[in-house]
Scaffold this motif. Structure first.
Motif, PDB file in Angstrom:
ATOM      1  N   ALA A 176      27.323  37.818 -44.340  1.00 47.46           N
ATOM      2  CA  ALA A 176      28.346  36.808 -44.065  1.00 47.46           C
ATOM      3  C   ALA A 176      27.866  35.394 -44.385  1.00 47.46           C
ATOM      4  O   ALA A 176      28.607  34.429 -44.190  1.00 47.46           O
ATOM      5  CB  ALA A 176      28.793  36.889 -42.604  1.00 47.46           C
ATOM      6  N   GLY A 177      26.619  35.278 -44.866  1.00 48.01           N
ATOM      7  CA  GLY A 177      26.113  33.985 -45.291  1.00 48.01           C
ATOM      8  C   GLY A 177      25.248  33.267 -44.286  1.00 48.01           C
ATOM      9  O   GLY A 177      24.877  32.105 -44.504  1.00 48.01           O
ATOM     10  N   LEU A 178      24.886  33.917 -43.180  1.00 45.43           N
ATOM     11  CA  LEU A 178      24.021  33.314 -42.182  1.00 45.43           C
ATOM     12  C   LEU A 178      22.596  33.816 -42.354  1.00 45.43           C
ATOM     13  O   LEU A 178      22.356  34.890 -42.907  1.00 45.43           O
ATOM     14  CB  LEU A 178      24.523  33.626 -40.766  1.00 45.43           C
ATOM     15  CG  LEU A 178      25.772  32.872 -40.293  1.00 45.43           C
ATOM     16  CD1 LEU A 178      27.048  33.416 -40.910  1.00 45.43           C
ATOM     17  CD2 LEU A 178      25.885  32.905 -38.765  1.00 45.43           C
ATOM     18  N   LEU A 179      21.640  33.029 -41.882  1.00 51.78           N
ATOM     19  CA  LEU A 179      20.237  33.419 -41.894  1.00 51.78           C
ATOM     20  C   LEU A 179      19.936  34.072 -40.551  1.00 51.78           C
ATOM     21  O   LEU A 179      19.906  33.398 -39.514  1.00 51.78           O
ATOM     22  CB  LEU A 179      19.353  32.196 -42.111  1.00 51.78           C
ATOM     23  CG  LEU A 179      17.843  32.442 -42.184  1.00 51.78           C
ATOM     24  CD1 LEU A 179      17.508  33.304 -43.388  1.00 51.78           C
ATOM     25  CD2 LEU A 179      17.099  31.108 -42.254  1.00 51.78           C
ATOM     26  N   ALA A 180      19.741  35.400 -40.553  1.00 52.27           N
ATOM     27  CA  ALA A 180      19.674  36.153 -39.300  1.00 52.27           C
ATOM     28  C   ALA A 180      18.347  36.883 -39.150  1.00 52.27           C
ATOM     29  O   ALA A 180      17.808  37.433 -40.115  1.00 52.27           O
ATOM     30  CB  ALA A 180      20.822  37.157 -39.230  1.00 52.27           C
ATOM     31  N   ALA A 181      17.825  36.893 -37.900  1.00 51.24           N
ATOM     32  CA  ALA A 181      16.585  37.607 -37.615  1.00 51.24           C
ATOM     33  C   ALA A 181      16.470  37.826 -36.116  1.00 51.24           C
ATOM     34  O   ALA A 181      17.035  37.071 -35.315  1.00 51.24           O
ATOM     35  CB  ALA A 181      15.373  36.820 -38.109  1.00 51.24           C
ATOM     36  N   ALA A 182      15.732  38.862 -35.737  1.00 46.80           N
ATOM     37  CA  ALA A 182      15.433  39.089 -34.322  1.00 46.80           C
ATOM     38  C   ALA A 182      14.428  38.044 -33.856  1.00 46.80           C
ATOM     39  O   ALA A 182      13.424  37.786 -34.531  1.00 46.80           O
ATOM     40  CB  ALA A 182      14.874  40.488 -34.118  1.00 46.80           C
ATOM     41  N   VAL A 183      14.697  37.442 -32.697  1.00 40.67           N
ATOM     42  CA  VAL A 183      13.817  36.386 -32.193  1.00 40.67           C
ATOM     43  C   VAL A 183      13.214  36.709 -30.836  1.00 40.67           C
ATOM     44  O   VAL A 183      12.306  36.013 -30.383  1.00 40.67           O
ATOM     45  CB  VAL A 183      14.564  35.035 -32.117  1.00 40.67           C
ATOM     46  CG1 VAL A 183      14.877  34.523 -33.512  1.00 40.67           C
ATOM     47  CG2 VAL A 183      15.839  35.136 -31.285  1.00 40.67           C
ATOM     48  N   ALA A 184      13.694  37.753 -30.172  1.00 41.25           N
ATOM     49  CA  ALA A 184      13.141  38.138 -28.877  1.00 41.25           C
ATOM     50  C   ALA A 184      13.442  39.608 -28.633  1.00 41.25           C
ATOM     51  O   ALA A 184      14.519  40.096 -28.989  1.00 41.25           O
ATOM     52  CB  ALA A 184      13.728  37.287 -27.752  1.00 41.25           C
ATOM     53  N   THR A 185      12.490  40.312 -28.038  1.00 44.14           N
ATOM     54  CA  THR A 185      12.676  41.718 -27.691  1.00 44.14           C
ATOM     55  C   THR A 185      12.078  41.986 -26.319  1.00 44.14           C
ATOM     56  O   THR A 185      11.184  41.256 -25.863  1.00 44.14           O
ATOM     57  CB  THR A 185      12.017  42.665 -28.713  1.00 44.14           C
ATOM     58  OG1 THR A 185      10.604  42.438 -28.726  1.00 44.14           O
ATOM     59  CG2 THR A 185      12.581  42.450 -30.111  1.00 44.14           C
ATOM     60  N   ARG A 186      12.564  43.046 -25.685  1.00 45.03           N
ATOM     61  CA  ARG A 186      11.996  43.473 -24.409  1.00 45.03           C
ATOM     62  C   ARG A 186      12.297  44.946 -24.212  1.00 45.03           C
ATOM     63  O   ARG A 186      13.438  45.372 -24.397  1.00 45.03           O
ATOM     64  CB  ARG A 186      12.573  42.661 -23.250  1.00 45.03           C
ATOM     65  CG  ARG A 186      12.009  43.056 -21.869  1.00 45.03           C
ATOM     66  CD  ARG A 186      12.606  42.204 -20.775  1.00 45.03           C
ATOM     67  NE  ARG A 186      12.273  40.795 -20.976  1.00 45.03           N
ATOM     68  CZ  ARG A 186      12.895  39.779 -20.370  1.00 45.03           C
ATOM     69  NH1 ARG A 186      13.908  40.025 -19.558  1.00 45.03           N
ATOM     70  NH2 ARG A 186      12.517  38.547 -20.597  1.00 45.03           N
ATOM     71  N   VAL A 187      11.285  45.718 -23.841  1.00 50.90           N
ATOM     72  CA  VAL A 187      11.476  47.130 -23.520  1.00 50.90           C
ATOM     73  C   VAL A 187      11.674  47.262 -22.016  1.00 50.90           C
ATOM     74  O   VAL A 187      10.878  46.736 -21.223  1.00 50.90           O
ATOM     75  CB  VAL A 187      10.269  47.971 -23.976  1.00 50.90           C
ATOM     76  CG1 VAL A 187      10.442  49.433 -23.543  1.00 50.90           C
ATOM     77  CG2 VAL A 187      10.107  47.894 -25.491  1.00 50.90           C
ATOM     78  N   ILE A 188      12.747  47.956 -21.638  1.00 47.49           N
ATOM     79  CA  ILE A 188      13.083  48.100 -20.221  1.00 47.49           C
ATOM     80  C   ILE A 188      13.378  49.567 -19.909  1.00 47.49           C
ATOM     81  O   ILE A 188      13.682  50.359 -20.804  1.00 47.49           O
ATOM     82  CB  ILE A 188      14.301  47.240 -19.828  1.00 47.49           C
ATOM     83  CG1 ILE A 188      15.545  47.712 -20.582  1.00 47.49           C
ATOM     84  CG2 ILE A 188      14.022  45.768 -20.076  1.00 47.49           C
ATOM     85  CD1 ILE A 188      16.847  47.117 -20.052  1.00 47.49           C
ATOM     86  N   GLY A 189      13.297  49.913 -18.656  1.00 43.16           N
ATOM     87  CA  GLY A 189      13.731  51.227 -18.220  1.00 43.16           C
ATOM     88  C   GLY A 189      15.241  51.290 -18.127  1.00 43.16           C
ATOM     89  O   GLY A 189      15.905  50.265 -17.935  1.00 43.16           O
ATOM     90  N   PHE A 190      15.786  52.478 -18.287  1.00 50.68           N
ATOM     91  CA  PHE A 190      17.230  52.637 -18.188  1.00 50.68           C
ATOM     92  C   PHE A 190      17.732  52.214 -16.814  1.00 50.68           C
ATOM     93  O   PHE A 190      17.144  52.558 -15.787  1.00 50.68           O
ATOM     94  CB  PHE A 190      17.621  54.104 -18.397  1.00 50.68           C
ATOM     95  CG  PHE A 190      17.701  54.535 -19.832  1.00 50.68           C
ATOM     96  CD1 PHE A 190      17.349  53.680 -20.867  1.00 50.68           C
ATOM     97  CD2 PHE A 190      18.139  55.810 -20.150  1.00 50.68           C
ATOM     98  CE1 PHE A 190      17.430  54.086 -22.192  1.00 50.68           C
ATOM     99  CE2 PHE A 190      18.227  56.226 -21.464  1.00 50.68           C
ATOM    100  CZ  PHE A 190      17.870  55.366 -22.487  1.00 50.68           C
ATOM    101  N   GLY A 191      18.844  51.493 -16.822  1.00 46.69           N
ATOM    102  CA  GLY A 191      19.581  51.216 -15.603  1.00 46.69           C
ATOM    103  C   GLY A 191      20.627  52.297 -15.393  1.00 46.69           C
ATOM    104  O   GLY A 191      20.678  53.302 -16.116  1.00 46.69           O
TER     105      GLY A 191
END
Length: 224
Positions: A176-191
């Protein structure tokens, strides 16, 4: 009603409204760290309790619009903004209303993203997380609308789970013309929600047998 305490601000969360959880905190943390709200026009889609809209206002946003399709969430978010002493325009609305509102310097979204075979109807609490068989009913629309929502020089921050394919989000936003990237992650247990869907995810081959963790991902997309 429950009360949660995002550090300095207490939020009241009515029954039937999505209470802030790990995805909320992860996106809030990126909002704070980025400094993107200061002096900007901010749109918060799927606001729920209003946690992100309120934080944007507290971080110096000059204008904040918060949208949700749930009347209960709208009432809850508006009350929380008043309690926090910040100016947030809270309205009932979905993606079409977001597009009609014009372009914003910062768009925040914690949309429904849990893969589910439940019918998507009404405005009950399950609409805060259930998002079709691949978890992307709202995400795909949001990505497609990004050029209409984000002003030139602006940015979008979206949070969702590994099970709704973050790589597809970055690809769609890039297309769509945007500069996109993952900037934060976190592994969690299922709720409770993911636990309830675990058997279906296993049957669909989306979840390894016995695993009960997920990675949350915040994606940032900048419009040049």
């Amino acid at each position: 009603m429950t009360t949660v305490h995002p550090h300095t601000t207490a939020l009241e969360v009515d029954d039937g409204v999505y209470a802030p959880q790990d995805d909320s905190w992860l996106l809030r943390g990126e909002l704070v760290a980025s400094g993107l709200a200061d002096g900007r026009r901010v749109l918060d889609i799927c606001t729920g309790s209003g946690i992100l809209a309120i934080e944007a206002a507290r971080r110096g946003a000059r204008e904040v619009l918060a949208l949700d399709i749930s009347p209960a969430a709208v009432a809850c978010a508006a009350r929380n903004a008043r309690l926090a002493g910040v100016d947030v325009d809270v309205r009932r609305g979905g993606l079409d209303d977001a597009r009609a509102a014009g372009q914003y310097d910062l768009v925040l979204a914690n949309p429904p993203y849990v893969p589910s075979d439940a019918p998507l109807r009404g405005t009950g609490p399950d609409r805060a997380w259930e998002a079709g068989a691949d978890g992307r009913v709202v995400l795909d629309q949001l990505c497609a609308l990004a050029p209409d929502l984000v002003a030139p020089g602006g940015a979008m921050l979206i949070v969702h789970s590994e099970f709704s394919v973050p790589a597809r989000t970055t690809r769609m936003l890039s297309d769509a013309g945007l500069l996109a990237a993952a900037v934060a992650t976190r592994v969690i247990g299922f709720g409770p929600v993911m636990t309830a869907h675990a058997d279906r995810l296993e049957a669909a081959g989306l979840l390894e047998a016995g695993r009960r963790t997920e990675e949350l991902v915040v994606i940032r997309a900048d419009r040049r």
